[in-house]
Design a protein around this motif. Structure first.
Motif, PDB file in Angstrom:
ATOM      1  N   ALA A 229       0.657  -1.025   0.038  1.00 58.58           N
ATOM      2  CA  ALA A 229      -0.120  -0.337   0.322  1.00 58.58           C
ATOM      3  C   ALA A 229       0.934   1.538   0.183  1.00 58.58           C
ATOM      4  CB  ALA A 229      -1.102  -0.269   1.257  1.00 58.58           C
ATOM      5  N   SER A 230       1.828   1.328   0.955  1.00 57.09           N
ATOM      6  CA  SER A 230       2.732   2.774   1.488  1.00 57.09           C
ATOM      7  C   SER A 230       3.513   2.572  -0.600  1.00 57.09           C
ATOM      8  CB  SER A 230       3.788   2.386   2.208  1.00 57.09           C
ATOM      9  OG  SER A 230       4.838   3.492   2.247  1.00 57.09           O
ATOM     10  N   ILE A 231       3.376   1.314  -1.429  1.00 54.88           N
ATOM     11  CA  ILE A 231       4.544   1.534  -2.486  1.00 54.88           C
ATOM     12  C   ILE A 231       4.171   1.854  -3.694  1.00 54.88           C
ATOM     13  CG2 ILE A 231       6.316   0.876  -4.405  1.00 54.88           C
ATOM     14  CD1 ILE A 231       6.902  -1.253  -1.925  1.00 54.88           C
ATOM     15  N   ALA A 232       2.601   1.425  -2.942  1.00 52.19           N
ATOM     16  CA  ALA A 232       1.301   2.027  -3.822  1.00 52.19           C
ATOM     17  C   ALA A 232       1.393   3.557  -4.342  1.00 52.19           C
ATOM     18  CB  ALA A 232       0.426   1.131  -4.352  1.00 52.19           C
ATOM     19  N   ARG A 233       1.008   4.042  -2.708  1.00 51.54           N
ATOM     20  CA  ARG A 233       1.010   5.293  -3.113  1.00 51.54           C
ATOM     21  C   ARG A 233       2.260   6.174  -3.012  1.00 51.54           C
ATOM     22  NH1 ARG A 233      -0.746   3.563   2.424  1.00 51.54           N
ATOM     23  NH2 ARG A 233       1.214   3.889   3.102  1.00 51.54           N
ATOM     24  N   HIS A 234       3.043   6.339  -3.270  1.00 46.45           N
ATOM     25  CA  HIS A 234       4.304   6.755  -3.558  1.00 46.45           C
ATOM     26  C   HIS A 234       4.527   6.730  -4.776  1.00 46.45           C
ATOM     27  CE1 HIS A 234       8.476   7.916  -3.257  1.00 46.45           C
ATOM     28  NE2 HIS A 234       8.231   7.113  -3.625  1.00 46.45           N
ATOM     29  N   PHE A 235       4.211   5.754  -5.437  1.00 44.86           N
ATOM     30  CA  PHE A 235       4.471   5.775  -7.571  1.00 44.86           C
ATOM     31  C   PHE A 235       3.511   6.084  -7.955  1.00 44.86           C
ATOM     32  CE2 PHE A 235       7.707   3.195  -5.539  1.00 44.86           C
ATOM     33  CZ  PHE A 235       8.951   3.853  -7.403  1.00 44.86           C
ATOM     34  N   LYS A 236       2.423   6.460  -7.389  1.00 48.57           N
ATOM     35  CA  LYS A 236       1.105   6.593  -7.724  1.00 48.57           C
ATOM     36  C   LYS A 236       0.975   8.432  -8.096  1.00 48.57           C
ATOM     37  CE  LYS A 236      -4.623   7.923  -7.774  1.00 48.57           C
ATOM     38  NZ  LYS A 236      -5.524   7.610  -6.229  1.00 48.57           N
ATOM     39  N   GLY A 237       1.176   9.063  -6.746  1.00 51.13           N
ATOM     40  CA  GLY A 237       1.523  10.169  -7.078  1.00 51.13           C
ATOM     41  C   GLY A 237       2.349  10.593  -7.795  1.00 51.13           C
ATOM     42  N   PHE A 238       3.898   9.787  -8.198  1.00 51.18           N
ATOM     43  CA  PHE A 238       4.921  10.120  -8.839  1.00 51.18           C
ATOM     44  C   PHE A 238       4.628   9.524 -10.549  1.00 51.18           C
ATOM     45  CE2 PHE A 238       9.566   8.122  -9.901  1.00 51.18           C
ATOM     46  CZ  PHE A 238      10.076   9.029  -9.749  1.00 51.18           C
ATOM     47  N   LEU A 239       3.908   8.658 -10.459  1.00 53.75           N
ATOM     48  CA  LEU A 239       3.543   8.481 -12.701  1.00 53.75           C
ATOM     49  C   LEU A 239       2.415   9.323 -12.114  1.00 53.75           C
ATOM     50  CD1 LEU A 239       2.651   4.710 -11.418  1.00 53.75           C
ATOM     51  CD2 LEU A 239       4.378   5.669 -13.136  1.00 53.75           C
ATOM     52  N   ASN A 240       1.489  10.218 -12.199  1.00 49.88           N
ATOM     53  CA  ASN A 240       0.639  10.787 -12.274  1.00 49.88           C
ATOM     54  C   ASN A 240       1.371  12.873 -12.272  1.00 49.88           C
ATOM     55  OD1 ASN A 240      -2.117   9.820 -12.298  1.00 49.88           O
ATOM     56  ND2 ASN A 240      -2.197  10.037 -10.268  1.00 49.88           N
ATOM     57  N   ALA A 241       2.332  12.581 -12.200  1.00 47.23           N
ATOM     58  CA  ALA A 241       3.003  13.715 -12.792  1.00 47.23           C
ATOM     59  C   ALA A 241       3.505  14.121 -13.790  1.00 47.23           C
ATOM     60  CB  ALA A 241       4.332  13.854 -10.673  1.00 47.23           C
ATOM     61  N   ALA A 242       4.092  12.111 -13.957  1.00 44.05           N
ATOM     62  CA  ALA A 242       4.244  12.406 -15.570  1.00 44.05           C
ATOM     63  C   ALA A 242       3.896  12.215 -16.387  1.00 44.05           C
ATOM     64  CB  ALA A 242       5.143  11.176 -15.171  1.00 44.05           C
ATOM     65  N   PHE A 243       2.701  11.909 -15.990  1.00 47.04           N
ATOM     66  CA  PHE A 243       1.092  11.783 -16.895  1.00 47.04           C
ATOM     67  C   PHE A 243       1.005  13.021 -18.011  1.00 47.04           C
ATOM     68  CE2 PHE A 243       0.792   7.263 -16.061  1.00 47.04           C
ATOM     69  CZ  PHE A 243       0.300   6.450 -17.207  1.00 47.04           C
ATOM     70  N   VAL A 244       0.647  14.140 -17.119  1.00 50.02           N
ATOM     71  CA  VAL A 244       0.712  15.467 -17.468  1.00 50.02           C
ATOM     72  C   VAL A 244       1.724  15.768 -17.909  1.00 50.02           C
ATOM     73  CG1 VAL A 244      -0.027  15.628 -14.734  1.00 50.02           C
ATOM     74  CG2 VAL A 244       1.982  16.722 -15.607  1.00 50.02           C
ATOM     75  N   LYS A 245       2.081  15.133 -18.887  1.00 47.38           N
ATOM     76  CA  LYS A 245       3.302  15.796 -19.991  1.00 47.38           C
ATOM     77  C   LYS A 245       3.041  14.739 -21.005  1.00 47.38           C
ATOM     78  CE  LYS A 245       7.522  16.499 -16.443  1.00 47.38           C
ATOM     79  NZ  LYS A 245       8.370  16.093 -15.754  1.00 47.38           N
ATOM     80  N   LEU A 246       2.510  13.454 -20.983  1.00 44.98           N
ATOM     81  CA  LEU A 246       2.145  12.733 -22.105  1.00 44.98           C
ATOM     82  C   LEU A 246       0.895  12.431 -22.554  1.00 44.98           C
ATOM     83  CD1 LEU A 246       3.946   9.521 -19.505  1.00 44.98           C
ATOM     84  CD2 LEU A 246       5.486  11.057 -21.295  1.00 44.98           C
ATOM     85  N   PRO A 247       1.135  12.861 -23.666  1.00 50.09           N
ATOM     86  CA  PRO A 247      -0.633  13.754 -23.962  1.00 50.09           C
ATOM     87  C   PRO A 247      -0.983  11.652 -24.456  1.00 50.09           C
ATOM     88  CG  PRO A 247       0.203  14.995 -24.768  1.00 50.09           C
ATOM     89  CD  PRO A 247       1.576  14.061 -24.064  1.00 50.09           C
ATOM     90  N   LEU A 248      -2.192  11.461 -25.028  1.00 51.38           N
ATOM     91  CA  LEU A 248      -2.209  10.286 -25.293  1.00 51.38           C
ATOM     92  C   LEU A 248      -1.680   9.471 -26.634  1.00 51.38           C
ATOM     93  CD1 LEU A 248      -5.919   9.270 -24.252  1.00 51.38           C
ATOM     94  CD2 LEU A 248      -3.513   7.957 -24.023  1.00 51.38           C
ATOM     95  N   GLN A 249      -2.059  10.367 -27.436  1.00 54.43           N
ATOM     96  CA  GLN A 249      -1.759  10.299 -28.833  1.00 54.43           C
ATOM     97  C   GLN A 249       0.402   9.684 -29.200  1.00 54.43           C
ATOM     98  OE1 GLN A 249      -1.128  14.035 -30.694  1.00 54.43           O
ATOM     99  NE2 GLN A 249      -1.043  13.150 -32.971  1.00 54.43           N
ATOM    100  N   LEU A 250       1.485  10.696 -28.133  1.00 53.74           N
ATOM    101  CA  LEU A 250       1.805  10.248 -27.803  1.00 53.74           C
ATOM    102  C   LEU A 250       2.995   8.839 -28.004  1.00 53.74           C
ATOM    103  CD1 LEU A 250       3.878  13.664 -26.446  1.00 53.74           C
ATOM    104  CD2 LEU A 250       3.227  13.288 -28.519  1.00 53.74           C
ATOM    105  N   TRP A 251       1.904   8.220 -26.257  1.00 59.25           N
ATOM    106  CA  TRP A 251       2.586   6.761 -26.358  1.00 59.25           C
ATOM    107  C   TRP A 251       1.489   5.795 -26.621  1.00 59.25           C
ATOM    108  CZ3 TRP A 251      -0.522   3.807 -22.598  1.00 59.25           C
ATOM    109  CH2 TRP A 251      -1.824   4.304 -22.006  1.00 59.25           C
ATOM    110  N   LEU A 252       0.055   5.727 -27.052  1.00 60.40           N
ATOM    111  CA  LEU A 252      -0.431   5.465 -27.712  1.00 60.40           C
ATOM    112  C   LEU A 252      -1.569   5.629 -28.763  1.00 60.40           C
ATOM    113  CD1 LEU A 252      -1.416   2.190 -26.823  1.00 60.40           C
ATOM    114  CD2 LEU A 252      -3.764   3.321 -25.868  1.00 60.40           C
ATOM    115  N   PRO A 253      -0.524   5.604 -30.329  1.00 62.53           N
ATOM    116  CA  PRO A 253      -0.747   6.913 -31.522  1.00 62.53           C
ATOM    117  C   PRO A 253      -1.652   6.634 -32.270  1.00 62.53           C
ATOM    118  CG  PRO A 253       1.213   5.801 -31.137  1.00 62.53           C
ATOM    119  CD  PRO A 253       1.011   5.488 -30.459  1.00 62.53           C
ATOM    120  N   ASP A 254      -2.738   5.736 -31.626  1.00 61.23           N
ATOM    121  CA  ASP A 254      -3.941   4.993 -32.508  1.00 61.23           C
ATOM    122  C   ASP A 254      -5.170   4.860 -31.199  1.00 61.23           C
ATOM    123  OD1 ASP A 254      -2.842   2.602 -31.349  1.00 61.23           O
ATOM    124  OD2 ASP A 254      -3.860   1.777 -33.097  1.00 61.23           O
ATOM    125  N   ALA A 255      -4.242   5.583 -30.123  1.00 57.43           N
ATOM    126  CA  ALA A 255      -6.013   5.939 -28.521  1.00 57.43           C
ATOM    127  C   ALA A 255      -7.299   6.794 -29.416  1.00 57.43           C
ATOM    128  CB  ALA A 255      -5.087   5.841 -27.701  1.00 57.43           C
TER     129      ALA A 255
END
Length: 255
Positions: A229-255
């Motif tokens: 649970a602790s690891i998941a909480r830590h990386f959920k915030g970390f991942l979401n901070a990265a996702f704001v830089k990642l439009p869907l078109q970039l990592w999933l071009p045909d989404a």
């Protein structure tokens, strides 16, 4: 923690494409193997992408601010277990983990219409060092311990499941945000060592080292829910901070 770190790096790298102002020109760096939602072998493609990333993740990629995963550094993790014979609050900080770059990818399953991604990672050996602070009770005995810790985990089998949701920014660009993140693991062997600055040099300090190693399976089993649970909480915030830089078109071009 390693599994989530590897996944973060993958998502950052698959989004590391240069787009012009009209978002019509995509330039794919050498470390990316793009995957497409329409590919009937999408899970196989993602597995190949992870394997392709391994040497780049080991050194880190400065142009997109992806640090090396070997060593992987984490500032703080807090775990609290309030049930069973091991009732403790454990704080770990200045954590350095080595061995993550030797990962191999197991099964990958996706439901990209619902933004669900499941993956498995096998790690032959993980070594972790850092500082700790523990308060609580083991059985009926109060425990207060603080100092340096060292641990080795062998044959680690990890799994992660991400539930994402799509959203748009003010410009109408589509992104994915992590709504839920679940992490699990199992391992075959472990070894612990602590240098307790409170009890160091006396019988209690050595007894704690013996207790950790003689009861490592039970301790891991008791602390596993709090740890995941602790690891998941830590990386959920970390991942979401990265996702704001990642439009869907970039990592999933045909989404």
């Amino acid at each position: 923690m390693i599994l989530a770190g590897v996944f973060l790096c993958f998502l950052e790298l698959t989004g590391a494409q240069e787009v012009d102002k009209n978002q019509t020109t995509l330039v794919t760096p050498e470390y990316i193997l793009p995957c497409y939602k329409s590919d009937p072998e999408i899970n196989k493609c993602l597995r190949n992408t992870f394997n392709h990333l391994r040497p780049y993740l080991k050194t880190g990629i400065s142009d997109i601010e992806v640090p090396s995963i070997d060593p992987l550094k984490i500032n703080t993790l807090i775990m609290e277990n309030g049930r069973g014979p091991l009732r403790v609050k454990a704080s770990f900080y200045n954590i350095t983990t080595t061995g993550a770059s030797n990962y191999s990818i197991g099964q990958i399953k996706t439901d990209l219409d619902k933004y669900i991604i499941e993956l498995g990672v096998v790690l032959p050996r993980i070594e972790i060092r850092g500082k700790y602070d523990v308060n609580g009770n083991v059985l009926l005995f109060p425990v207060r311990s603080k100092g340096d810790f060292w641990a080795i985990f062998l044959d680690v089998d990890g799994a992660a499941k991400i539930h994402g949701k799509e959203y748009k920014n003010e410009e109408g660009v589509r992104f994915m945000r992590i709504d839920k993140l679940f992490i699990d693991f199992k391992l075959k062997r472990s070894r612990f060592r602590i240098r307790d600055v409170i009890n160091h040099g006396n019988l209690l300090g050595e007894a704690m080292n013996q207790f950790l190693n003689n009861n490592s399976e039970e301790i891991i089993r008791e602390m596993k829910p709090a740890a995941t649970a602790s690891i998941a909480r830590h990386f959920k915030g970390f991942l979401n901070a990265a996702f704001v830089k990642l439009p869907l078109q970039l990592w999933l071009p045909d989404a």
